[in-house]
Design a protein around this motif. Structure first.
Motif, PDB file in Angstrom:
ATOM      1  N   MET A   1       9.493  98.592  55.671  1.00 41.71           N
ATOM      2  CA  MET A   1       8.625  99.598  56.279  1.00 41.71           C
ATOM      3  C   MET A   1       7.424  99.880  55.383  1.00 41.71           C
ATOM      4  SD  MET A   1       9.629 103.489  57.437  1.00 41.71           S
ATOM      5  CE  MET A   1      10.822 102.913  58.639  1.00 41.71           C
ATOM      6  N   PRO A   2       6.211  99.960  55.926  1.00 48.09           N
ATOM      7  CA  PRO A   2       5.045 100.279  55.100  1.00 48.09           C
ATOM      8  C   PRO A   2       5.228 101.594  54.351  1.00 48.09           C
ATOM      9  CG  PRO A   2       4.352  99.512  57.263  1.00 48.09           C
ATOM     10  CD  PRO A   2       5.847  99.694  57.335  1.00 48.09           C
ATOM     11  N   ALA A   3       4.703 101.648  53.139  1.00 50.10           N
ATOM     12  CA  ALA A   3       4.791 102.879  52.350  1.00 50.10           C
ATOM     13  C   ALA A   3       4.081 104.030  53.051  1.00 50.10           C
ATOM     14  CB  ALA A   3       4.194 102.650  50.963  1.00 50.10           C
ATOM     15  N   PHE A   4       3.052 103.718  53.824  1.00 49.46           N
ATOM     16  CA  PHE A   4       2.354 104.768  54.565  1.00 49.46           C
ATOM     17  C   PHE A   4       3.310 105.468  55.517  1.00 49.46           C
ATOM     18  CE2 PHE A   4      -0.003 106.384  58.217  1.00 49.46           C
ATOM     19  CZ  PHE A   4      -0.943 107.195  57.585  1.00 49.46           C
ATOM     20  N   ASP A   5       4.219 104.708  56.125  1.00 53.52           N
ATOM     21  CA  ASP A   5       5.166 105.282  57.067  1.00 53.52           C
ATOM     22  C   ASP A   5       6.305 106.008  56.359  1.00 53.52           C
ATOM     23  OD1 ASP A   5       3.609 104.084  58.955  1.00 53.52           O
ATOM     24  OD2 ASP A   5       5.056 102.530  59.506  1.00 53.52           O
ATOM     25  N   SER A   6       6.859 105.384  55.315  1.00 53.41           N
ATOM     26  CA  SER A   6       8.067 105.934  54.694  1.00 53.41           C
ATOM     27  C   SER A   6       7.776 107.044  53.684  1.00 53.41           C
ATOM     28  CB  SER A   6       8.871 104.825  54.010  1.00 53.41           C
ATOM     29  OG  SER A   6       8.105 104.178  53.018  1.00 53.41           O
ATOM     30  N   CYS A   7       6.540 107.134  53.180  1.00 55.08           N
ATOM     31  CA  CYS A   7       6.244 108.123  52.132  1.00 55.08           C
ATOM     32  C   CYS A   7       5.051 109.029  52.437  1.00 55.08           C
ATOM     33  CB  CYS A   7       6.033 107.411  50.788  1.00 55.08           C
ATOM     34  SG  CYS A   7       7.543 106.690  50.118  1.00 55.08           S
ATOM     35  N   ARG A   8       4.331 108.782  53.517  1.00 55.23           N
ATOM     36  CA  ARG A   8       3.239 109.654  53.980  1.00 55.23           C
ATOM     37  C   ARG A   8       2.298 110.091  52.851  1.00 55.23           C
ATOM     38  NH1 ARG A   8       6.266 111.926  58.564  1.00 55.23           N
ATOM     39  NH2 ARG A   8       4.838 113.670  58.833  1.00 55.23           N
ATOM     40  N   PRO A   9       1.647 109.142  52.189  1.00 57.19           N
ATOM     41  CA  PRO A   9       0.831 109.459  51.005  1.00 57.19           C
ATOM     42  C   PRO A   9      -0.344 110.387  51.260  1.00 57.19           C
ATOM     43  CG  PRO A   9       0.439 107.206  51.741  1.00 57.19           C
ATOM     44  CD  PRO A   9       1.619 107.698  52.500  1.00 57.19           C
ATOM     45  N   CYS A  10      -0.859 110.406  52.484  1.00 59.50           N
ATOM     46  CA  CYS A  10      -2.012 111.267  52.745  1.00 59.50           C
ATOM     47  C   CYS A  10      -1.629 112.738  52.840  1.00 59.50           C
ATOM     48  CB  CYS A  10      -2.720 110.818  54.017  1.00 59.50           C
ATOM     49  SG  CYS A  10      -3.479 109.179  53.857  1.00 59.50           S
ATOM     50  N   GLU A  11      -0.363 113.010  53.099  1.00 58.04           N
ATOM     51  CA  GLU A  11       0.100 114.397  53.167  1.00 58.04           C
ATOM     52  C   GLU A  11       0.683 114.863  51.834  1.00 58.04           C
ATOM     53  OE1 GLU A  11       2.204 115.122  57.162  1.00 58.04           O
ATOM     54  OE2 GLU A  11       1.971 112.944  57.044  1.00 58.04           O
ATOM     55  N   VAL A  12       1.395 113.990  51.156  1.00 54.62           N
ATOM     56  CA  VAL A  12       2.019 114.371  49.891  1.00 54.62           C
ATOM     57  C   VAL A  12       1.008 114.360  48.745  1.00 54.62           C
ATOM     58  CG1 VAL A  12       3.808 113.774  48.212  1.00 54.62           C
ATOM     59  CG2 VAL A  12       4.252 113.498  50.661  1.00 54.62           C
TER      60      VAL A  12
END
Length: 300
Positions: free
Chosen positions: A210-221
């Motif tokens: 799974m892309p890190a964008f999906d699994s870790c939501r970097p723009c919100e965290v």
């Protein structure tokens, strides 16, 4: 005559070089965090939600030590979790020979010491990420991370993953009648192809690719500790300077976290161009947010 203080090779000189190296690392961490924020802002990604999919717990966090870390599978996060284990003063694992047993000891110990585990969506619902002084993520060049998932979950021909993934890849994408048993398939050299895995993965989400964008939501965290698994030095810096562990030890001292473009190019040479383009689109935000170069090596 004794070497003057600060002269090349002296203890002071060595200390100064180490200090400058750490200063460079701090600057790099700040630059990565700033780059990620700029990309998120420029592409207006903060409100973009990943597609609905079953998510395993990926965020480990502890308010008392002000730490939250998100796991991107196949990005050497074993190393960062082992550093957390050391931070929590876990017992020595020197007497445990099996790597699997050592890893089970780490993952059993950490939750017992007030470290909570949640999916990223549940974490964002219950916590304010910015209350954590250290917001850590370990990332990897997406196309080499994808190869790692193939090697680990498909090429190893583990019976479980062969049953849920391998047989379908063989049947649907490689057009081969799969043996029921992984060992039988391996003995007959019937191995799901990398190209088939690419096509399969485009239609099936799994935490391991799974892309890190999906699994870790970097723009919100807004992670402020972005470690790239290609560099063992960054894990050492994370342990010493960010987690304040006096003498951090690696989980796998001999592990090389790099993967050469030549090896990756050989894998992707077997994949049709249209599938490679679709795979890049899947991981495009990871490439951009974490500032990895376009994987030219994978394309003709």
């Amino acid at each position: 005559a004794a070497a003057a203080a600060g002269e090349s090779g002296s203890p002071v000189s060595h200390q100064n070089r180490g200090q400058k190296k750490d200063e460079g690392m701090w600057s790099m961490m700040a630059s990565r965090a700033d780059h990620a924020r700029q990309v998120c802002s420029r592409l207006d990604l903060r409100k973009l939600r990943p597609p609905a999919a079953r998510q395993e717990p990926t965020v480990w966090f502890n308010k008392s030590i002000s730490l939250a870390t998100c796991r991107v599978y196949k990005s050497a996060t074993t190393e960062s979790y082992y550093l957390i284990y050391q931070l929590l003063q876990g017992p020595s694992l020197g007497s445990i020979a099996s790597e699997g047993e050592r890893w089970r000891a780490v993952t059993k110990f950490i939750p017992q010491h007030s470290v909570l585990s949640k999916s990223i969506s549940d974490f964002l619902k219950s916590e304010n990420p910015h209350e954590f002084g250290v917001r850590n993520i370990v990332v990897r060049e997406p196309f080499t991370r994808f190869i790692s998932a193939y090697k680990d979950k498909i090429l190893k021909m583990n019976q479980y993953y062969y049953g849920i993934y391998g047989k379908e890849i063989l049947r649907r994408y490689d057009h081969i009648k799969p043996p029921n048993d992984a060992n039988t398939a391996k003995a007959q050299n019937i191995i799901p192809s990398f190209s088939g895995f690419v096509e399969f993965s485009l239609n099936r989400f799994d935490a391991h690719w799974m892309p890190a964008f999906d699994s870790c939501r970097p723009c919100e965290v807004e992670y402020n500790s972005i470690i790239k698994s290609e560099s063992a030095e960054e894990f050492d810096f994370f342990g010493r300077q960010i987690l304040k562990i006096a003498h951090p030890k690696p989980f796998r001292p001999e592990q090389n976290h790099t993967s050469t473009s030549l090896t990756a190019a050989q894998y992707y040479a077997s994949v049709p161009e249209n599938l490679k383009k679709r795979l890049y689109q899947r991981y495009e935000l990871d490439f951009k947010i974490f500032n990895y170069s376009y994987p030219q090596y994978a394309f003709k």
